[in-house]
Design a protein around this motif. Sequence first.
Motif, PDB file in Angstrom:
ATOM      1  N   GLU A 146      35.713  22.986  18.407  1.00 49.92           N
ATOM      2  CA  GLU A 146      36.595  23.974  19.027  1.00 49.92           C
ATOM      3  C   GLU A 146      36.216  24.193  20.493  1.00 49.92           C
ATOM      4  O   GLU A 146      37.088  24.430  21.334  1.00 49.92           O
ATOM      5  N   ALA A 147      34.909  24.102  20.797  1.00 51.94           N
ATOM      6  CA  ALA A 147      34.475  24.204  22.193  1.00 51.94           C
ATOM      7  C   ALA A 147      35.016  23.031  23.002  1.00 51.94           C
ATOM      8  O   ALA A 147      35.425  23.186  24.161  1.00 51.94           O
ATOM      9  N   PHE A 148      35.050  21.846  22.398  1.00 50.31           N
ATOM     10  CA  PHE A 148      35.601  20.675  23.089  1.00 50.31           C
ATOM     11  C   PHE A 148      37.099  20.846  23.334  1.00 50.31           C
ATOM     12  O   PHE A 148      37.612  20.529  24.403  1.00 50.31           O
ATOM     13  N   HIS A 149      37.813  21.366  22.339  1.00 50.86           N
ATOM     14  CA  HIS A 149      39.253  21.608  22.513  1.00 50.86           C
ATOM     15  C   HIS A 149      39.499  22.598  23.646  1.00 50.86           C
ATOM     16  O   HIS A 149      40.457  22.449  24.422  1.00 50.86           O
ATOM     17  N   SER A 150      38.632  23.603  23.762  1.00 53.86           N
ATOM     18  CA  SER A 150      38.754  24.562  24.852  1.00 53.86           C
ATOM     19  C   SER A 150      38.479  23.883  26.197  1.00 53.86           C
ATOM     20  O   SER A 150      39.139  24.179  27.201  1.00 53.86           O
ATOM     21  N   LEU A 151      37.518  22.963  26.210  1.00 53.50           N
ATOM     22  CA  LEU A 151      37.183  22.249  27.450  1.00 53.50           C
ATOM     23  C   LEU A 151      38.338  21.360  27.909  1.00 53.50           C
ATOM     24  O   LEU A 151      38.564  21.189  29.113  1.00 53.50           O
ATOM     25  N   ILE A 152      39.086  20.810  26.960  1.00 57.66           N
ATOM     26  CA  ILE A 152      40.235  19.969  27.320  1.00 57.66           C
ATOM     27  C   ILE A 152      41.202  20.744  28.203  1.00 57.66           C
ATOM     28  O   ILE A 152      41.778  20.195  29.153  1.00 57.66           O
ATOM     29  N   LEU A 153      41.367  22.037  27.912  1.00 57.76           N
ATOM     30  CA  LEU A 153      42.295  22.856  28.702  1.00 57.76           C
ATOM     31  C   LEU A 153      41.830  22.995  30.149  1.00 57.76           C
ATOM     32  O   LEU A 153      42.638  23.268  31.036  1.00 57.76           O
ATOM     33  N   SER A 169      43.467   9.863  30.803  1.00 60.99           N
ATOM     34  CA  SER A 169      42.324   9.906  31.715  1.00 60.99           C
ATOM     35  C   SER A 169      41.631  11.261  31.654  1.00 60.99           C
ATOM     36  O   SER A 169      40.394  11.353  31.688  1.00 60.99           O
ATOM     37  N   ARG A 170      42.409  12.327  31.569  1.00 57.48           N
ATOM     38  CA  ARG A 170      41.823  13.669  31.520  1.00 57.48           C
ATOM     39  C   ARG A 170      41.090  13.907  30.202  1.00 57.48           C
ATOM     40  O   ARG A 170      40.068  14.606  30.169  1.00 57.48           O
ATOM     41  N   LEU A 171      41.594  13.340  29.115  1.00 53.40           N
ATOM     42  CA  LEU A 171      40.886  13.448  27.842  1.00 53.40           C
ATOM     43  C   LEU A 171      39.540  12.719  27.911  1.00 53.40           C
ATOM     44  O   LEU A 171      38.530  13.193  27.385  1.00 53.40           O
ATOM     45  N   LEU A 172      39.531  11.559  28.590  1.00 53.53           N
ATOM     46  CA  LEU A 172      38.275  10.837  28.751  1.00 53.53           C
ATOM     47  C   LEU A 172      37.295  11.634  29.605  1.00 53.53           C
ATOM     48  O   LEU A 172      36.092  11.702  29.304  1.00 53.53           O
ATOM     49  N   LEU A 173      37.801  12.253  30.676  1.00 54.48           N
ATOM     50  CA  LEU A 173      36.941  13.083  31.518  1.00 54.48           C
ATOM     51  C   LEU A 173      36.352  14.253  30.718  1.00 54.48           C
ATOM     52  O   LEU A 173      35.168  14.574  30.851  1.00 54.48           O
ATOM     53  N   ALA A 174      37.185  14.886  29.886  1.00 54.62           N
ATOM     54  CA  ALA A 174      36.708  16.001  29.077  1.00 54.62           C
ATOM     55  C   ALA A 174      35.608  15.548  28.119  1.00 54.62           C
ATOM     56  O   ALA A 174      34.594  16.235  27.944  1.00 54.62           O
ATOM     57  N   ALA A 175      35.804  14.369  27.509  1.00 56.96           N
ATOM     58  CA  ALA A 175      34.797  13.847  26.576  1.00 56.96           C
ATOM     59  C   ALA A 175      33.493  13.526  27.301  1.00 56.96           C
ATOM     60  O   ALA A 175      32.400  13.846  26.816  1.00 56.96           O
ATOM     61  N   LEU A 176      33.584  12.890  28.486  1.00 57.03           N
ATOM     62  CA  LEU A 176      32.386  12.572  29.261  1.00 57.03           C
ATOM     63  C   LEU A 176      31.638  13.847  29.659  1.00 57.03           C
ATOM     64  O   LEU A 176      30.413  13.922  29.563  1.00 57.03           O
ATOM     65  N   HIS A 177      32.393  14.837  30.121  1.00 54.92           N
ATOM     66  CA  HIS A 177      31.773  16.092  30.544  1.00 54.92           C
ATOM     67  C   HIS A 177      31.111  16.803  29.362  1.00 54.92           C
ATOM     68  O   HIS A 177      29.993  17.316  29.478  1.00 54.92           O
ATOM     69  N   PHE A 178      31.791  16.821  28.226  1.00 54.87           N
ATOM     70  CA  PHE A 178      31.262  17.492  27.045  1.00 54.87           C
ATOM     71  C   PHE A 178      29.990  16.804  26.555  1.00 54.87           C
ATOM     72  O   PHE A 178      28.989  17.461  26.249  1.00 54.87           O
ATOM     73  N   ASN A 179      30.009  15.474  26.484  1.00 51.14           N
ATOM     74  CA  ASN A 179      28.836  14.741  26.003  1.00 51.14           C
ATOM     75  C   ASN A 179      27.656  14.882  26.954  1.00 51.14           C
ATOM     76  O   ASN A 179      26.499  14.898  26.530  1.00 51.14           O
ATOM     77  N   SER A 183      24.159  19.424  25.389  1.00 49.16           N
ATOM     78  CA  SER A 183      22.791  19.737  24.964  1.00 49.16           C
ATOM     79  C   SER A 183      21.970  20.304  26.115  1.00 49.16           C
ATOM     80  O   SER A 183      20.790  19.988  26.276  1.00 49.16           O
ATOM     81  N   ARG A 184      22.597  21.137  26.937  1.00 50.47           N
ATOM     82  CA  ARG A 184      21.884  21.716  28.076  1.00 50.47           C
ATOM     83  C   ARG A 184      20.753  22.631  27.610  1.00 50.47           C
ATOM     84  O   ARG A 184      20.852  23.284  26.570  1.00 50.47           O
ATOM     85  N   GLU A 185      19.702  22.684  28.407  1.00 48.50           N
ATOM     86  CA  GLU A 185      18.566  23.550  28.104  1.00 48.50           C
ATOM     87  C   GLU A 185      18.933  25.013  28.387  1.00 48.50           C
ATOM     88  O   GLU A 185      19.856  25.301  29.149  1.00 48.50           O
ATOM     89  N   SER A 218      26.680  20.185  34.816  1.00 53.27           N
ATOM     90  CA  SER A 218      26.796  19.235  35.932  1.00 53.27           C
ATOM     91  C   SER A 218      28.165  18.585  35.882  1.00 53.27           C
ATOM     92  O   SER A 218      28.808  18.534  34.832  1.00 53.27           O
ATOM     93  N   TYR A 219      28.634  18.113  37.024  1.00 49.00           N
ATOM     94  CA  TYR A 219      29.942  17.458  37.082  1.00 49.00           C
ATOM     95  C   TYR A 219      29.836  16.069  37.693  1.00 49.00           C
ATOM     96  O   TYR A 219      30.787  15.543  38.256  1.00 49.00           O
ATOM     97  N   GLY A 220      28.655  15.488  37.561  1.00 51.76           N
ATOM     98  CA  GLY A 220      28.453  14.164  38.146  1.00 51.76           C
ATOM     99  C   GLY A 220      29.244  13.077  37.453  1.00 51.76           C
ATOM    100  O   GLY A 220      29.599  12.078  38.066  1.00 51.76           O
TER     101      GLY A 220
END
Length: 220
Positions: A146-153, A169-179, A183-185, A218-220
Amino acid sequence: DIQEGLKRSVRFLDEQHMHVSALIMDRNRQVKMRTCHFFDIWHIGKSMFLDQCSFRECEDLKLWRPAVINHLYWAAASTPDGDPDVMEAKWNCMVNHVQDIHEHGTPAFLSCAHPPLEGEARNKQWLEPANNDYTLSPQHQIFSLEAFHSLILHFAPKHTGFSFLGMYSRLLLAALHFNSNGSREVAQTSDGEVYYAVRYPRLRKGGWVVRPVKEKPSYG
C-alpha cells in the motif's frame, strides 16, 4: 472478477518460475485460492466489531481500543509458525485480560505472556465480567504494498493523463525509488539518539502513535 484475476496473476508467476508460497489480502472472503491464503492484520483490526458497534455503546471498552488492536497484531506476530489454534487462543485471551483475568486454562495458551502487573500497569479501568474466526498472517503484511501504491501517485498523480510509455516509465521510476529507499535507517541525533515523531492517523479516530523517523530518501 477478483478471484479470476488473482488466478491469472498466480498462473503468470508460475510460468515465470516464481513460486507463490502465500497470498496476503484484505478481509475479502469471496476469494478462495489453493495457495496459502492469509488476511492482513491492519484490515482486520480496522473493520473488526470493536470499531463497528461496541465502542459506540460502551465507553469503558473504548479505553481499551488501542490495546485490543495491538493485541491482535501480537497474537499473529508472536506465532511465526501460523498455528491457528495457538493464534486463536492468544486472541481470545484478551476477553479475560480486560477483566483482570490472566490465567486462561486453555491448553494452547495457558496464561498471559506479560510479567506480573504492577504500578501503572495494574491501575487500569478493568471491565466487569459480562453475560469469527480469522486466519491472520503471522509475519507478512500488505502495508509495504500500500505504501508503494501511494508512492506511485507521487510519480503519476491521478489528475494527470499520461501516454502508455509515460505511465510505464513512471511506474518503473516508482519501483526504483521504492526499492532504493524501502530499507532506510532510522534517523539519529548527533548524540546517537533515535528520532521519534507522533502521528495522528485519520483512521485511528483520535488515537495517536509514536513512530521512529527514517533518514531522508534519496533520489539518485
